[in-house]
Design an enzyme around this catalytic site. Structure first.
Site, PDB file in Angstrom:
ATOM      1  N   CYS A 116       0.818  -1.210   0.000  1.00 41.48           N
ATOM      2  CA  CYS A 116       0.000   0.000   0.000  1.00 41.48           C
ATOM      3  C   CYS A 116       0.852   1.261   0.000  1.00 41.48           C
ATOM      4  O   CYS A 116       0.356   2.343  -0.314  1.00 41.48           O
ATOM      5  CB  CYS A 116      -0.945  -0.007   1.196  1.00 41.48           C
ATOM      6  SG  CYS A 116      -0.098   0.153   2.786  1.00 41.48           S
ATOM      7  N   HIS A 135      -0.731   2.008   7.480  1.00 44.92           N
ATOM      8  CA  HIS A 135      -1.413   1.709   6.222  1.00 44.92           C
ATOM      9  C   HIS A 135      -1.600   3.007   5.455  1.00 44.92           C
ATOM     10  O   HIS A 135      -2.189   3.966   5.974  1.00 44.92           O
ATOM     11  CB  HIS A 135      -2.764   1.048   6.487  1.00 44.92           C
ATOM     12  CG  HIS A 135      -3.621   0.933   5.255  1.00 44.92           C
ATOM     13  ND1 HIS A 135      -3.169   0.354   4.098  1.00 44.92           N
ATOM     14  CD2 HIS A 135      -4.902   1.334   4.997  1.00 44.92           C
ATOM     15  CE1 HIS A 135      -4.127   0.387   3.178  1.00 44.92           C
ATOM     16  NE2 HIS A 135      -5.175   0.987   3.700  1.00 44.92           N
TER      17      HIS A 135
END
Length: 894
Positions: free
Chosen positions: A117, A189
């Site tokens: 990510c 994230h």
């Protein structure tokens, strides 16, 4: 602003390799000209956002199933200018800690795989790259996933951003996506169009220069080592695992209680059989394991689930239900209850690791390890998995003993005739944080449709009286055969001889021993047998009795001196165990084991072999503890089981047993204390960690003067103390070259400690110092080389700097991979030990008991080549006798 075509082509190559591929549950969204503008998951919530961006609410009505040949790459190549990138607008953002509107350019057609990510950081930057840097930025984008790999640390990602800002100055003020942080899983994230995961925190950074400030301020901080990856989800799901979704799972204790209650009932009535059948049909729940679900309250080690659809329990349950449906019709009413109990016995045996080779029992850790499906939000939870696997092994061993007690206890006559069984709870609890759309649903099948019923021709009705008569005749013949065998085969007798205690075989009556009749005794290897006692003299004889039984056992004739020696040694052993004279046990265990083997030869029914096995195991476990500093709970559990068996045999223990002594020494081990303190200090930051490491070195030096340290304690003390002093020397050194060499040496010492102690510690001070030194060296070399250089030379220098950083990142990846390999090897070894050790311990006890109960060793007494009785003590270090492998077993004769 449109993205440069060269950079867009580079992104297409990256998306082909590292984006989530389209699957059957994804949908395509088209615009008014039927050109694809986005791919979304079946449960995606970004369609509404896309509709708001394009001001076209009709988009929501234009969803169509995606063709099988269409994927992300084909969408981008077919129409690269038909809205491939969209401005995803949030009503508010928390960039920089403030709330304001922020338009962010991102992909509407792609989501990166788990662990990649961080590539979302480069998407907004791609729109700000000038044309002169397009080719360089494309190469940078294409190389980055291979350089960092999946789940890099935050420090590695920030170092890459620092390098990108150096090479491409135009991106310093560019916005970056929201970076979320989960305090529970210690994971970052970089969000995409799906937004911030629920209950996650927001990192206060909205532009590249703020990330660079974070990289400078966070040197040495613990969070710089946390992984950057996708939001929590299972890393993958194998197609072969789909059956688990529809499999029935029931709590182990609930199923055990149901079957135990079933053994207490009478099944002569139709209602009782239907009640049991209904309870079995309704036991269990589906959707306990699914793509987004792993057992309710999965981390509770006391909760173990049983898969009712896996062999062997599924086969035995099918036989039981088939018998309750139609099988009982061919039996007499008086036999139905007994036959039902026999089927229930077979089901219970499949739940016991003592009777079954495989187990259907699962907890979350066993399911994840067996199928290699790991929950990303719990990155690096190997230590917790080991604890859960260990708890599962102890649970199965404990329940195996309980099941054995149930099978023994349920031999009494049935007294209950009207029974309603205990049905497991209505539904399992769902812990917080698990998906609410995956709720376990109970199986409520009708009895007539739950199990396929085969149409068979029922056999004719059996004769109850004929079977009873056959059983009585069989019992009479068996009794006669046993009496004849006992009369013809007489026990061995040991008597005093003039030179050595020879084995005597009697073939006649007892009076023949003195009259010279009968077969006589075997000849000595070198000549005549020793002379018999003179007629008329009486030789005292004693009988060694089985201390494990209240009944009289086989009498064995021993001469007085040998019996006195055996009795004295045996009483010494009992006294040492009662007083817990641990030093005497370790010092004399070899001699005692030899004597116990000889006593087992004289009387195979007594628990001498069990006691010898216990002493040998205690000695080996304590030696292993002193050498490795580790003893598993499963090993201790096996010793506790042996102690319970010895207590039942009449061996008394004091307030503290040898097993408890080893357990206490393991809990109070200095190496364990130093290891715990070392792990705590490794989490500290700044000067406090350096001071704490120096204090730990002083503490270790003080405790090393004790004389009771084990070999492992000495090794741990030397390793930890050396590393603590090395860190202090690094902090006091000012020369960069010397400091870098010291850091390399300290890092090697740190890896050695991790291998010795089984830890995965990384001192932030060492990694931060190393990164700082290398970054400074690269920047200084680059600054000196750039002065007066041509653009081509500057480009070459920039490429060289990138190669240096890539090399540094690869080195850190290799270090992390080596640590993961060590952790995986330790985990696999622990699993093998914890699964096999208790099972082998119980199996050895059972085999030894069965072997001696059948008189295996006494068969040597009837063999004419039997040498001497091993009455004298054996040499120190002689291995103990083990069933089916020792020198006394008849299969090993030559």
């Amino acid at each position: 602003m449109m993205m440069n075509s060269t950079i867009r082509q580079g992104w297409q190559q990256v998306l082909r390799r590292f984006s989530i591929p389209a699957s059957g549950d994804r949908l395509i969204v088209s615009n008014s000209t039927d050109q694809p503008i986005g791919l979304f998951g079946a449960f995606d919530t970004s369609l509404q956002t896309l509709s708001q961006v394009t001001n076209d609410p009709e988009i929501l009505k234009q969803k169509s199933n995606i063709p099988t040949h269409l994927d992300i790459a084909s969408v981008l190549e077919t129409s690269p200018r038909s809205f491939p990138w969209v401005f995803l607008t949030n009503s508010f953002c928390t960039f920089g800690g403030s709330i304001h509107a922020q338009n962010l350019q991102a992909f509407a057609t792609a989501e990166f795989k788990s662990g990649f990510c961080y590539m979302n950081l480069l998407i907004p930057l791609s729109f700000d790259i000038i044309d002169a840097h397009a080719d360089s930025f494309r190469g940078f984008v294409e190389q980055l996933p291979d350089t960092l790999g999946a789940y890099p640390s935050l420090s590695m990602v920030l170092n890459v951003m620092l390098h990108a800002a150096t090479r491409f100055p135009e991106i310093v003020a560019s916005p970056v996506p929201t970076i979320a942080f989960d305090a529970e899983s210690l994971q970052f994230h970089v969000t995409d169009k799906r937004g911030v995961p629920g209950m996650w925190n927001i990192l206060k950074a909205c532009r590249v220069y703020e990330l660079l400030s974070l990289a400078a301020d966070g040197i040495g901080c613990e969070y710089m080592l946390y992984p950057v990856g996708a939001a929590p989800q299972y890393s993958f799901w194998k197609k072969s695992m789909d059956h688990f979704i529809s499999d029935r799972f029931v709590e182990f204790l609930a199923m055990q209680g149901l079957l135990a209650s079933a053994l207490e009932q009478d099944y002569k009535t139709h209602d009782a059989r239907d009640a049991l059948l209904t309870a079995l049909q309704n036991a269990g729940y589906t959707n306990v394991v699914a793509r987004e679900r792993r057992f309710p309250n999965g981390h509770d080690p006391s909760t173990v689930w049983l898969n009712l659809n896996e062999a062997p329990i599924s086969e035995k349950l099918t036989e039981l239900k088939r018998y309750l449906l139609v099988g009982h019709r061919s039996d007499e009413i008086a036999d139905i209850t007994h036959n039902v109990h026999q089927h229930v016995f077979e089901v219970l045996k499949t739940m016991s690791v003592q009777f079954s080779k495989t187990t259907n029992a699962y907890n979350r850790a066993r399911f994840e390890v067996n199928h290699e499906v790991i929950w990303n939000a719990e990155y690096g939870r190997s230590s917790q998995q080991n604890a859960e696997l260990e708890a599962l092994v102890l649970f199965l061993n404990r329940q195996s003993l309980e099941i054995e007690n149930i099978l023994r206890r349920t031999t009494s006559p049935v007294v209950v005739t009207n029974w309603q069984p205990d049905v497991p709870p209505a539904a399992p609890e769902i812990s917080e944080g698990e998906p609410t759309h995956a709720v376990a649903t109970p199986i409520t099948e009708a009895p007539t449709h739950a199990t396929p019923v085969e149409v068979v021709n029922l056999p004719p009705t059996r004769s109850y009286w004929a079977e009873t008569l056959v059983g009585v005749l069989t019992a009479i013949l068996g009794t006669i055969f046993a009496l004849l065998t006992r009369a013809l085969i007489r026990p061995k007798r040991l008597r005093r001889k003039s030179t050595f205690p020879w084995v005597s075989l009697d073939s006649g009556d007892e009076d023949d021993d003195h009259s010279g009749g009968g077969g006589g005794s075997p000849q000595t290897p070198g000549g005549q047998p020793p002379a018999s006692p003179a007629p008329g003299t009486h030789q005292s004889r004693f009988s060694v009795q089985d201390i494990a039984s209240d009944t009289s056992l086989l009498s064995v004739d021993l001469d007085e001196d040998t019996l006195s020696q055996y009795d004295e040694t045996f009483q010494t052993i009992r006294r040492a165990l009662f007083e817990n004279s641990f030093g005497d046990i370790l010092q004399n265990s070899a001699r005692w084991i030899s004597t116990l083997e000889a006593m087992a030869l004289a009387d195979g029914n007594a628990p001498y072999t069990l006691l010898a096995q216990y002493l040998n195991g205690i000695e080996e476990a304590y030696t292993n503890f002193r050498n490795t500093g580790h003893i598993s709970r499963a090993t201790l559990s096996g010793f506790f089981v042996l102690e319970d068996s010895l207590r039942a045999a009449g061996i008394a223990f004091g307030g503290t047993t040898p097993t408890q002594t080893i357990q206490n020494q393991s809990a109070d081990s200095p190496a364990r204390r130093w290891k715990t303190r070392f792990e705590q200090i490794a989490c500290e930051l700044g000067d406090a960690s350096i001071k704490s490491l120096a204090d730990l070195a002083d503490i270790i030096d003080t405790e090393r003067e004790r004389g009771d340290l084990t070999q492992f304690d000495v090794l741990a003390a030397s390793s930890i103390s050396s590393l603590c002093r090395a860190v202090r020397i690094i902090s006091d050194t000012t020369d960069p070259n010397t400091q870098l060499a010291l850091v390399e040496n300290a890092t090697a010492m740190q890896n050695n400690i991790n291998a010795i102690l089984g830890t995965n510690v990384s001192i932030p001070f060492l990694s931060a110092t190393r990164r700082l030194l290398i970054t400074r060296r690269i920047q200084e070399a680059g600054a000196e080389s750039r002065s007066g250089a041509t653009p081509d030379t500057i480009q070459q220098l920039a490429d060289a700097e990138l190669a240096e950083i890539v090399s540094e990142a690869n080195m850190f990846n290799e270090m992390a991979a080596s640590q993961r390999d060590i952790a995986n090897a330790t985990r696999e070894a622990t699993i093998r030990e914890h699964v096999l050790s208790p099972v082998n311990a119980l199996a050895n006890v059972g085999m030894a008991a069965a072997f001696f109960r059948s008189g295996g060793l006494r068969s040597r007494a009837f063999h004419p080549t039997m040498p001497t009785m091993p009455g004298s003590p054996a040499a120190i270090g002689r291995p103990m006798f083990q069933a089916f492998r020792g020198r006394g077993h008849r299969l090993n004769r030559r």
